[in-house]
Motif scaffolding. Sequence first.
Motif, PDB file in Angstrom:
ATOM      1  N   ILE A 231      19.949  55.062  18.141  1.00  0.00           N
ATOM      2  CA  ILE A 231      18.506  55.133  18.383  1.00  0.00           C
ATOM      3  C   ILE A 231      17.817  53.912  17.780  1.00  0.00           C
ATOM      4  N   ILE A 232      18.225  53.558  16.565  1.00  0.00           N
ATOM      5  CA  ILE A 232      17.635  52.385  15.912  1.00  0.00           C
ATOM      6  C   ILE A 232      17.906  51.125  16.731  1.00  0.00           C
ATOM      7  N   LEU A 233      19.139  50.977  17.210  1.00  0.00           N
ATOM      8  CA  LEU A 233      19.480  49.814  18.024  1.00  0.00           C
ATOM      9  C   LEU A 233      18.654  49.780  19.304  1.00  0.00           C
ATOM     10  N   HIS A 234      18.512  50.937  19.957  1.00  0.00           N
ATOM     11  CA  HIS A 234      17.712  51.022  21.184  1.00  0.00           C
ATOM     12  C   HIS A 234      16.262  50.638  20.898  1.00  0.00           C
ATOM     13  N   LEU A 235      15.712  51.146  19.782  1.00  0.00           N
ATOM     14  CA  LEU A 235      14.327  50.835  19.446  1.00  0.00           C
ATOM     15  C   LEU A 235      14.158  49.358  19.111  1.00  0.00           C
ATOM     16  N   LYS A 236      15.153  48.758  18.460  1.00  0.00           N
ATOM     17  CA  LYS A 236      15.089  47.327  18.167  1.00  0.00           C
ATOM     18  C   LYS A 236      15.098  46.516  19.460  1.00  0.00           C
ATOM     19  N   LYS A 237      15.953  46.914  20.409  1.00  0.00           N
ATOM     20  CA  LYS A 237      15.998  46.214  21.695  1.00  0.00           C
ATOM     21  C   LYS A 237      14.668  46.350  22.421  1.00  0.00           C
ATOM     22  N   GLU A 238      14.105  47.558  22.406  1.00  0.00           N
ATOM     23  CA  GLU A 238      12.832  47.795  23.063  1.00  0.00           C
ATOM     24  C   GLU A 238      11.730  46.972  22.385  1.00  0.00           C
ATOM     25  N   TYR A 239      11.767  46.899  21.061  1.00  0.00           N
ATOM     26  CA  TYR A 239      10.804  46.100  20.302  1.00  0.00           C
ATOM     27  C   TYR A 239      10.900  44.634  20.696  1.00  0.00           C
ATOM     28  N   GLN A 240      12.115  44.108  20.780  1.00  0.00           N
ATOM     29  CA  GLN A 240      12.299  42.707  21.158  1.00  0.00           C
ATOM     30  C   GLN A 240      11.788  42.458  22.577  1.00  0.00           C
ATOM     31  N   SER A 241      12.068  43.406  23.471  1.00  0.00           N
ATOM     32  CA  SER A 241      11.611  43.266  24.847  1.00  0.00           C
ATOM     33  C   SER A 241      10.082  43.237  24.915  1.00  0.00           C
ATOM     34  N   LEU A 242       9.446  44.149  24.188  1.00  0.00           N
ATOM     35  CA  LEU A 242       7.989  44.182  24.180  1.00  0.00           C
ATOM     36  C   LEU A 242       7.407  42.919  23.544  1.00  0.00           C
ATOM     37  N   LYS A 243       8.060  42.455  22.490  1.00  0.00           N
ATOM     38  CA  LYS A 243       7.618  41.232  21.841  1.00  0.00           C
ATOM     39  C   LYS A 243       7.697  40.050  22.814  1.00  0.00           C
ATOM     40  N   PHE A 244       8.785  39.988  23.580  1.00  0.00           N
ATOM     41  CA  PHE A 244       8.952  38.926  24.572  1.00  0.00           C
ATOM     42  C   PHE A 244       7.884  39.030  25.657  1.00  0.00           C
ATOM     43  N   GLN A 245       7.586  40.250  26.110  1.00  0.00           N
ATOM     44  CA  GLN A 245       6.558  40.443  27.131  1.00  0.00           C
ATOM     45  C   GLN A 245       5.194  39.980  26.617  1.00  0.00           C
ATOM     46  N   ILE A 246       4.909  40.296  25.359  1.00  0.00           N
ATOM     47  CA  ILE A 246       3.646  39.854  24.761  1.00  0.00           C
ATOM     48  C   ILE A 246       3.594  38.334  24.718  1.00  0.00           C
ATOM     49  N   PHE A 247       4.698  37.713  24.346  1.00  0.00           N
ATOM     50  CA  PHE A 247       4.758  36.251  24.296  1.00  0.00           C
ATOM     51  C   PHE A 247       4.471  35.658  25.671  1.00  0.00           C
TER      52      PHE A 247
END
Length: 118
Positions: free
Chosen positions: A81-97
Amino acid sequence: MGGEKCLKRSFKDSLDNIKERMKEKRNQKWAKLGKTNQVLPITCKIATNSSVQLKSLQANNRALALALQEEKAKMKEAQDIILHLKKEYQSLKFQIFILQRKLSSQQAKEPVEVFSLQ
């Protein structure tokens, strides 16, 4: 802007769902352990014969092994779950960028268009 709110809600909803499932599993485990704990003291008091004591110890070892296995499974699930949330966080961060970059490029183009219209 509306899409970001939707993403935040779905992320929070999924996190709440995960927490709720983990809480239910924990409650089930405690209920199961409560039942076994009620049975174990009775068998320990009755156990006077060495073979009965050996069987009691073996049963206790099995119960401990099962509890350890469950804990390992929960730990693996939590890590997943932590790994999935980290991946989702990175994806959202990239989208924001990307969105910030697009916004800055649009803002850079607007003054040029305003000057060309005048």
